[in-house]
Scaffold this motif. Structure first.
Motif, PDB file in Angstrom:
ATOM      1  N   LEU A   1       0.865  -1.177   0.000  1.00  0.00           N
ATOM      2  CA  LEU A   1       0.000   0.000   0.000  1.00  0.00           C
ATOM      3  C   LEU A   1       0.900   1.224   0.000  1.00  0.00           C
ATOM      4  O   LEU A   1       1.723   1.391   0.910  1.00  0.00           O
ATOM      5  N   GLU A   2       0.757   2.050  -1.028  1.00  0.00           N
ATOM      6  CA  GLU A   2       1.558   3.276  -1.106  1.00  0.00           C
ATOM      7  C   GLU A   2       0.740   4.458  -0.623  1.00  0.00           C
ATOM      8  O   GLU A   2      -0.403   4.645  -1.028  1.00  0.00           O
ATOM      9  N   VAL A   3       1.365   5.236   0.263  1.00  0.00           N
ATOM     10  CA  VAL A   3       0.730   6.428   0.814  1.00  0.00           C
ATOM     11  C   VAL A   3       1.783   7.527   0.862  1.00  0.00           C
ATOM     12  O   VAL A   3       2.861   7.333   1.451  1.00  0.00           O
ATOM     13  N   ASP A   4       1.491   8.652   0.250  1.00  0.00           N
ATOM     14  CA  ASP A   4       2.409   9.798   0.257  1.00  0.00           C
ATOM     15  C   ASP A   4       3.829   9.410  -0.149  1.00  0.00           C
ATOM     16  O   ASP A   4       4.810   9.849   0.456  1.00  0.00           O
ATOM     17  N   GLY A   5       3.949   8.547  -1.156  1.00  0.00           N
ATOM     18  CA  GLY A   5       5.261   8.151  -1.654  1.00  0.00           C
ATOM     19  C   GLY A   5       5.982   7.106  -0.812  1.00  0.00           C
ATOM     20  O   GLY A   5       7.094   6.709  -1.132  1.00  0.00           O
ATOM     21  N   GLU A   6       5.355   6.668   0.270  1.00  0.00           N
ATOM     22  CA  GLU A   6       5.932   5.632   1.140  1.00  0.00           C
ATOM     23  C   GLU A   6       5.180   4.330   0.895  1.00  0.00           C
ATOM     24  O   GLU A   6       3.996   4.331   0.622  1.00  0.00           O
ATOM     25  N   ARG A   7       5.882   3.190   1.043  1.00  0.00           N
ATOM     26  CA  ARG A   7       5.271   1.895   0.741  1.00  0.00           C
ATOM     27  C   ARG A   7       5.248   1.005   1.979  1.00  0.00           C
ATOM     28  O   ARG A   7       6.286   0.652   2.527  1.00  0.00           O
ATOM     29  N   ALA A   8       4.035   0.644   2.390  1.00  0.00           N
ATOM     30  CA  ALA A   8       3.848  -0.318   3.479  1.00  0.00           C
ATOM     31  C   ALA A   8       3.761  -1.707   2.856  1.00  0.00           C
ATOM     32  O   ALA A   8       3.215  -1.870   1.756  1.00  0.00           O
TER      33      ALA A   8
ATOM     34  N   GLY B   1      -1.263   0.283   8.333  1.00  0.00           N
ATOM     35  CA  GLY B   1      -1.009  -1.134   8.601  1.00  0.00           C
ATOM     36  C   GLY B   1      -2.296  -1.921   8.756  1.00  0.00           C
ATOM     37  O   GLY B   1      -2.436  -3.023   8.212  1.00  0.00           O
ATOM     38  N   SER B   2      -3.247  -1.355   9.473  1.00  0.00           N
ATOM     39  CA  SER B   2      -4.525  -2.041   9.676  1.00  0.00           C
ATOM     40  C   SER B   2      -5.268  -2.223   8.358  1.00  0.00           C
ATOM     41  O   SER B   2      -5.845  -3.279   8.096  1.00  0.00           O
ATOM     42  N   ARG B   3      -5.257  -1.197   7.535  1.00  0.00           N
ATOM     43  CA  ARG B   3      -5.926  -1.304   6.229  1.00  0.00           C
ATOM     44  C   ARG B   3      -5.257  -2.382   5.378  1.00  0.00           C
ATOM     45  O   ARG B   3      -5.925  -3.196   4.742  1.00  0.00           O
ATOM     46  N   LEU B   4      -3.936  -2.389   5.394  1.00  0.00           N
ATOM     47  CA  LEU B   4      -3.174  -3.371   4.628  1.00  0.00           C
ATOM     48  C   LEU B   4      -3.514  -4.793   5.072  1.00  0.00           C
ATOM     49  O   LEU B   4      -3.814  -5.661   4.245  1.00  0.00           O
ATOM     50  N   ILE B   5      -3.525  -5.020   6.371  1.00  0.00           N
ATOM     51  CA  ILE B   5      -3.784  -6.364   6.896  1.00  0.00           C
ATOM     52  C   ILE B   5      -5.243  -6.765   6.691  1.00  0.00           C
ATOM     53  O   ILE B   5      -5.534  -7.916   6.370  1.00  0.00           O
ATOM     54  N   ARG B   6      -6.160  -5.836   6.843  1.00  0.00           N
ATOM     55  CA  ARG B   6      -7.577  -6.151   6.622  1.00  0.00           C
ATOM     56  C   ARG B   6      -7.793  -6.666   5.188  1.00  0.00           C
ATOM     57  O   ARG B   6      -8.441  -7.685   4.974  1.00  0.00           O
TER      58      ARG B   6
END
Length: 90
Positions: A15-22, A50-55
């Motif tokens: 998941l990319e947010v503001d140019g950062e990748r989780a 993190g929660s969105r990614l795992i969900r």
């Protein structure tokens, strides 16, 4: 917020947010998905990334009929806090 992607070739949800990748890394073993680690860069921590990614990763596992092995402490904690996912645990 952007879309969570399952990069099956690399065995990771991203998941990319503001140019950062989780990243939530996993390994597939038959009908089990083992979540090995989750990384959320400090610049985007505390925003539910993190929660969105795992969900999304757990919903994908359910849709694919996979059992989950939460080796990663973040994934294990998420499942503990969200009982609706406990049935997925191998």
């Amino acid at each position: 917020m952007n879309e969570v992607r399952d990069n099956r070739a690399e065995q990771e949800f991203t998941l990319e947010v503001d140019g950062e990748r989780a990243v939530a890394a996993y390994q597939l073993y038959g009908d089990e998905i083992v979540f090995t680690h989750t990384v959320v860069p400090p610049a985007i921590e505390g925003r539910g990334v993190g929660s969105r990614l795992i969900r999304v990763a757990l919903d994908s596992a359910r849709d694919r009929g996979l059992k989950v092995v939460p080796q990663c402490p973040f994934v294990a904690d998420f499942i503990r806090k969200h009982p609706g996912y406990r049935d997925l645990v191998a």
